[in-house]
Write a protein that holds these residues in place. Structure first.
Motif, mmCIF file in Angstrom:
data_model
loop_
_atom_site.group_PDB
_atom_site.id
_atom_site.type_symbol
_atom_site.label_atom_id
_atom_site.label_comp_id
_atom_site.label_asym_id
_atom_site.label_seq_id
_atom_site.Cartn_x
_atom_site.Cartn_y
_atom_site.Cartn_z
ATOM 1 N N ASP A 32 33.445 34.127 30.343
ATOM 2 C CA ASP A 32 33.988 33.195 31.093
ATOM 3 C C ASP A 32 35.080 33.690 31.956
ATOM 4 O O ASP A 32 36.080 33.009 32.356
ATOM 5 N N ALA A 33 34.860 34.825 32.521
ATOM 6 C CA ALA A 33 35.708 35.472 33.693
ATOM 7 C C ALA A 33 35.604 34.760 34.776
ATOM 8 O O ALA A 33 34.392 34.346 35.381
ATOM 9 N N LEU A 34 36.750 34.393 35.612
ATOM 10 C CA LEU A 34 36.850 33.970 36.982
ATOM 11 C C LEU A 34 36.244 34.832 37.862
ATOM 12 O O LEU A 34 36.699 36.077 37.924
ATOM 13 N N ASP A 35 35.505 34.453 38.787
ATOM 14 C CA ASP A 35 34.954 35.458 39.769
ATOM 15 C C ASP A 35 35.715 35.225 40.999
ATOM 16 O O ASP A 35 35.753 34.191 41.602
ATOM 17 N N PHE A 36 36.317 36.311 41.468
ATOM 18 C CA PHE A 36 37.465 36.242 42.845
ATOM 19 C C PHE A 36 36.750 36.922 44.042
ATOM 20 O O PHE A 36 37.344 37.204 45.132
ATOM 21 N N GLY A 37 35.423 37.133 43.875
ATOM 22 C CA GLY A 37 34.932 38.000 44.898
ATOM 23 C C GLY A 37 35.076 39.613 45.006
ATOM 24 O O GLY A 37 35.811 40.312 44.232
ATOM 25 N N ASP A 38 34.507 40.010 46.193
ATOM 26 C CA ASP A 38 34.579 41.720 46.138
ATOM 27 C C ASP A 38 35.434 42.170 47.338
ATOM 28 O O ASP A 38 35.880 43.152 46.855
ATOM 29 N N GLY A 39 35.792 41.214 48.105
ATOM 30 C CA GLY A 39 36.688 41.899 49.172
ATOM 31 C C GLY A 39 38.099 41.924 48.546
ATOM 32 O O GLY A 39 38.565 41.259 47.998
ATOM 33 N N ASP A 40 39.031 42.752 49.698
ATOM 34 C CA ASP A 40 40.306 42.843 49.139
ATOM 35 C C ASP A 40 40.943 41.387 49.598
ATOM 36 O O ASP A 40 41.852 41.195 49.026
ATOM 37 N N ASP A 41 40.495 40.858 50.663
ATOM 38 C CA ASP A 41 41.190 39.578 50.925
ATOM 39 C C ASP A 41 40.905 38.507 50.089
ATOM 40 O O ASP A 41 41.719 37.506 50.180
ATOM 41 N N ASP A 42 39.900 38.641 49.345
ATOM 42 C CA ASP A 42 39.597 37.651 48.207
ATOM 43 C C ASP A 42 40.538 37.733 47.099
ATOM 44 O O ASP A 42 40.602 36.818 46.125
ATOM 45 N N ASP A 43 41.286 38.918 46.707
ATOM 46 C CA ASP A 43 41.966 38.951 45.584
ATOM 47 C C ASP A 43 43.144 38.106 45.457
ATOM 48 O O ASP A 43 43.930 38.187 46.590
ATOM 49 N N PHE A 103 42.681 35.348 28.392
ATOM 50 C CA PHE A 103 43.448 35.635 29.616
ATOM 51 C C PHE A 103 43.309 34.429 30.662
ATOM 52 O O PHE A 103 42.435 33.766 30.733
ATOM 53 N N ARG A 104 43.970 34.401 31.761
ATOM 54 C CA ARG A 104 43.799 33.431 32.649
ATOM 55 C C ARG A 104 42.514 33.632 33.313
ATOM 56 O O ARG A 104 41.947 32.546 33.914
ATOM 57 N N ASP A 105 42.045 34.831 33.407
ATOM 58 C CA ASP A 105 40.873 35.108 34.263
ATOM 59 C C ASP A 105 39.511 35.367 33.433
ATOM 60 O O ASP A 105 38.463 35.864 33.832
ATOM 61 N N GLY A 106 39.739 35.307 32.107
ATOM 62 C CA GLY A 106 38.699 35.487 31.428
ATOM 63 C C GLY A 106 39.016 35.900 29.622
ATOM 64 O O GLY A 106 40.155 35.676 29.291
ATOM 65 N N THR A 107 37.927 35.847 28.954
ATOM 66 C CA THR A 107 38.014 36.384 27.555
ATOM 67 C C THR A 107 37.310 37.402 27.288
ATOM 68 O O THR A 107 36.329 37.787 27.611
ATOM 69 N N ILE A 108 38.106 38.306 26.178
ATOM 70 C CA ILE A 108 37.475 39.683 25.582
ATOM 71 C C ILE A 108 37.521 39.836 24.305
ATOM 72 O O ILE A 108 38.294 39.234 23.570
#
Length: 325
Positions: A262-273, A308-313
């Protein structure tokens, strides 16, 4: 005519002498001795074996006797002639025995009409004295116009005919049936009311238990929420301690196959981080799903989930030793 009149006067005199003697001796008799029977089941009948009186009484009471509602005890006696007094004496004695054996509700003495001289035995002191010992004596002697005898006077109830005496018993039996029916109806009503009350009590108890169960569930949910909040708080403190260089005593070994869930997808570009901000983590046991709040709950090789905020491991606890310089 003169002969008949003389017999009538002699009968009246004998009747009065008998009654006066009984009064002087203090005997209690007459209508005041009647006791209304509640369940007239055993009735004695004193009558001539081959007379109309027996047939008249049996005709009125046969249906109750055949249905088992009552039992008619027949006692045969002689009402006229030189042996009448002795026969009636023995009949009353037999009625007393039946009363002691069955508890008679009433005793009927019945005979049909006839010449007045045939009733002389019913005025005799010995006969009447024996009749007083019988409880609830019902006299049905003669027909309309027959003179009353001393036995009529001492009886608890005096009826003009044998049929009327039998009808008295019939009404007593029918009244018992009415009382029994009313008692059954009252019992059914009381039973229905008791069942209704018991039903209301049961429903009230069920509602109380249901409310208590809801309260227990709410309390359990509240405890789980408080546990989750403490887990989040402790996780934040642990992350803060790790960032400042404090050793926890164990490290999480990341398995190669443990991809984030369930990780959040923030995109590939630096501007998207997204801009960096302090994170948080929540540790739960992979086998039970419970939040791990204390260090002492960690066991070697125990599977865990790190949230975590952006996913689980998925991780597993391995023992390590940290050396400090």
């Amino acid at each position: 005519m003169l002969s008949v009149d003389a017999v009538s006067i002699d009968g009246e005199l004998e009747r009065e002498r008998t009654l006066q003697r009984l009064r002087r001796e203090g005997y209690r008799f007459g209508p005041g001795t009647w006791v209304e029977p509640e369940d007239p089941r055993h009735i004695a009948l004193i009558a001539a074996e081959f007379g109309d009186a027996l047939r008249d009484v049996e005709h009125v009471l046969r249906q109750f006797e055949d249905s088992g509602l009552m039992r008619l005890h027949r006692i045969y006696a002689i009402f006229e002639g030189p042996s009448a007094e002795r026969s009636l004496d023995e009949a009353f004695a037999r009625a007393g025995e039946l009363h002691r054996e069955h508890g008679l509700s009433a005793t009927l003495i019945c005979r049909g009409g006839g010449p007045i001289e045939e009733f002389q035995a019913l005025n005799a002191y010995a006969t009447v004295r024996a009749a007083i010992t019988v409880p609830n004596l019902v006299a049905g002697l003669g027909h309309a116009g027959t003179q009353l005898t001393a036995l009529d006077a001492v009886a608890a109830r005096s009826e003009p005919t044998p049929t009327a005496a039998a009808m008295l018993v019939r009404h007593l039996v029918e009244a018992t049936g009415v009382r029994a029916e009313r008692a059954l109806n009252a019992y059914d009503t009381a039973l229905a009311e008791d069942l209704e009350a018991a039903g209301r009590i049961a429903v009230a108890g069920a509602l109380q238990r249901f409310a208590a169960s809801l309260g227990d569930l709410a309390e359990l949910a509240d405890r789980r929420l408080r546990q989750l909040n403490r887990g989040v708080e402790r996780s934040l403190l642990a992350n803060l301690a790790a960032a400042t260089g404090m050793a926890t005593g164990v490290t999480a070994e990341i398995k190669p196959y443990a991809a984030p869930l369930d990780a959040l997808d923030f995109g590939d570009g630096d501007d998207d981080d997204p801009a960096w901000e302090p994170g948080w983590a929540l540790v739960t046991a992979a086998d039970t799903g419970l939040v791990i709040e204390r260090y002492c709950e960690l066991k070697s090789n125990r599977p865990l989930f790190l949230h975590f905020r952006d996913g689980t491991i998925f991780v597993r606890v391995v023992p390590t030793f940290v050396a400090y310089n």
